[in-house]
Write an enzyme that holds these catalytic residues in place. Sequence first.
Site, PDB file in Angstrom:
ATOM      1  N   LYS A   1      -5.631   4.289  -8.369  1.00  0.00           N
ATOM      2  CA  LYS A   1      -5.437   5.417  -9.281  1.00  0.00           C
ATOM      3  C   LYS A   1      -6.147   5.217 -10.620  1.00  0.00           C
ATOM      4  O   LYS A   1      -6.584   6.172 -11.250  1.00  0.00           O
ATOM      5  CB  LYS A   1      -3.941   5.650  -9.533  1.00  0.00           C
ATOM      6  CG  LYS A   1      -3.138   6.063  -8.304  1.00  0.00           C
ATOM      7  CD  LYS A   1      -3.382   7.487  -7.943  1.00  0.00           C
ATOM      8  CE  LYS A   1      -2.586   8.068  -6.798  1.00  0.00           C
ATOM      9  NZ  LYS A   1      -1.681   7.260  -6.024  1.00  0.00           N
TER      10      LYS A   1
ATOM     11  N   GLU B   1       1.117  14.598 -13.088  1.00  0.00           N
ATOM     12  CA  GLU B   1       2.196  14.575 -12.109  1.00  0.00           C
ATOM     13  C   GLU B   1       2.164  13.198 -11.450  1.00  0.00           C
ATOM     14  O   GLU B   1       1.140  12.528 -11.448  1.00  0.00           O
ATOM     15  CB  GLU B   1       1.973  15.664 -11.049  1.00  0.00           C
ATOM     16  CG  GLU B   1       1.060  15.264  -9.880  1.00  0.00           C
ATOM     17  CD  GLU B   1      -0.380  14.943 -10.265  1.00  0.00           C
ATOM     18  OE1 GLU B   1      -0.823  15.399 -11.331  1.00  0.00           O
ATOM     19  OE2 GLU B   1      -1.060  14.215  -9.517  1.00  0.00           O
TER      20      GLU B   1
ATOM     21  N   SER C   1      -5.054   0.435  -0.607  1.00  0.00           N
ATOM     22  CA  SER C   1      -5.099   1.274  -1.812  1.00  0.00           C
ATOM     23  C   SER C   1      -4.239   0.748  -2.955  1.00  0.00           C
ATOM     24  O   SER C   1      -4.505   1.052  -4.113  1.00  0.00           O
ATOM     25  CB  SER C   1      -4.679   2.706  -1.458  1.00  0.00           C
ATOM     26  OG  SER C   1      -3.435   2.707  -0.779  1.00  0.00           O
TER      27      SER C   1
END
Length: 395
Positions: free
Chosen positions: A89, A111, A377
Amino acid sequence: MSYQSDDKGYYGTFGGAFIPEMMYPNVHQLQNCYLEIIESDEFRQEFKQLLRDYAGRPSPLYYSDRLSDHYNAKIYLKREDLNHTGSHKINNTIGQILLAKRLGKTRIIAETGAGQHGVATATVCARAGLECIVYMGALDVARQSPNVEKMKMLGAEVRPVYSGNKTLKDATNEAIRDWINNPVDTHYILGSVVGPHPYPDMVARFQSVISEEIRVQLLEKTGKETPDYVIACVGGGSNAAGAFYHFLDDPSVKLIAVEAAGKGVDSGESAATTQLGHTGVLHGSKSLLMQTPDGQIVEPYSLSAGLDYPGIGPMHANLFVTKRAQFLSATDDEALRAALYLTQKEGIIPALESAHALAALEMIDFKPEDVVVVNVSGRGDKDMEAYLNYYQSIK
Ligand SMILES: *Cc1c(COP(=O)(O)O)cnc(C)c1O
């Protein structure tokens, strides 16, 4: 055929910008200037330097001896779990905060589901000295408390959302509502390849550093830039978009996207969008969505908060219908088993989301010479409670 978006944000028939008129000013501003800004030399240089010195890139490409033995193929793990803040991210939030500064924005909203995107956003806001508000479903606030505490310590305000099933979709609705009410000073750092154009394309470009690095690292390790398989989990699809990006136009690379089947695709508690979904519009773009025949969103379910979303980004919807990517799904249990297996064989505790990609290794018949890259990830710190519950239940 191109698998990239056109200049209106369409991937085949999916994508676009289906937005209320009140959102036009914000979205048009981004559409008009994002490419010019993020393609400029000066931006690219600052982005690259922060990815290296702040986020810790390039993330390693690790050859897993033991998974390779077990699955009888050459298995490499792309270690996004080692990035600052614990997942992919941060690649996107660094890119978007640099963009927001150039647009003169002073207030950031986001969000978050698992809290990884919220933490990554709060992190870059702390560094940039910008106000940060993170919308998070109340259920996710409860099941991801370490990330909630981190966001608070980083100076962000976490606003719990009590509508719907109190998860990612509902948090996204609330963030969009905020943006409509604050069109001048606020930038919305969306966390995946979803939302109206230009978000899917912009976020995919920021995440594409993953496959850019994989090519260089594979060349170094194997003498060839392309693998036979790239496997990634799909919530909205940003880590998969980044891992696939520089392989999209090379049909010799098989792309495997893994969705969350929750308690089973047909259990009524799942988030396997391509298996259950139909074309519809959600959060500003046309894509595949889990919905009732009259177009009401079906509440998704996955034990993994980052995959608990009723849609996928338009790039992935197009990869699905064109069959460029193969879509598989893994249940909660399959993901938990895969996470425990990686932990015990390699000493790497993956995020529960990433464990869905690892679970797919069980579902594919590899040839011994196949080179397989699994995108890990994120790391599993935030999922320890789920892992311990599982571990105790099987003892
Ligand atoms: C958020 C998250 C995901 C899911 O989001 P995508 O946009 O599909 O990548 C997957 N893995 C981790 C570790 C995450 O934090």
